[in-house]
Design a protein around this motif. Structure first.
Motif: not given
Length: 83
Positions: A21-22, A26-31, A69, A73, A33-34
């Motif tokens: 993903a990176q 994809a941002s850390d926040e998007q990752i 959340h 993380r 959220q998934v």
């Protein structure tokens, strides 16, 4: 052995997905959220295969959405460090 039956293999699998993903931007926040959506799915639909997964499910179930959340993380960080 199924990836879900061994916690170290699960972290390696998740870490590979985080790396992928990176690399796709994809941002850390998007990752995160998934990962949170995956956590919801796993907690509600998948029977834990080991003590670590049972603990995570219990922690997930006892947590608020904000805490979930944060847990997502942390799992992403752990998985990323496993690779």
């Amino acid at each position: 052995m199924d990836v879900m039956e061994n916690f170290d293999r699960w972290k390696e699998f998740l870490g590979a997905q985080v790396d992928r993903a990176q690399s796709m931007g994809a941002s850390d926040e998007q990752i995160a959220q998934v990962a949170q959506k995956m956590g919801d799915f796993l907690a509600n639909k998948v029977d834990p295969k080991n003590a670590q997964e049972r603990l995570l499910r219990d922690m997930w179930s006892a947590s608020s959405e904000d805490e979930q959340h944060t847990l997502a993380r942390v799992m992403v960080k752990m998985a990323d460090q496993a690779n």
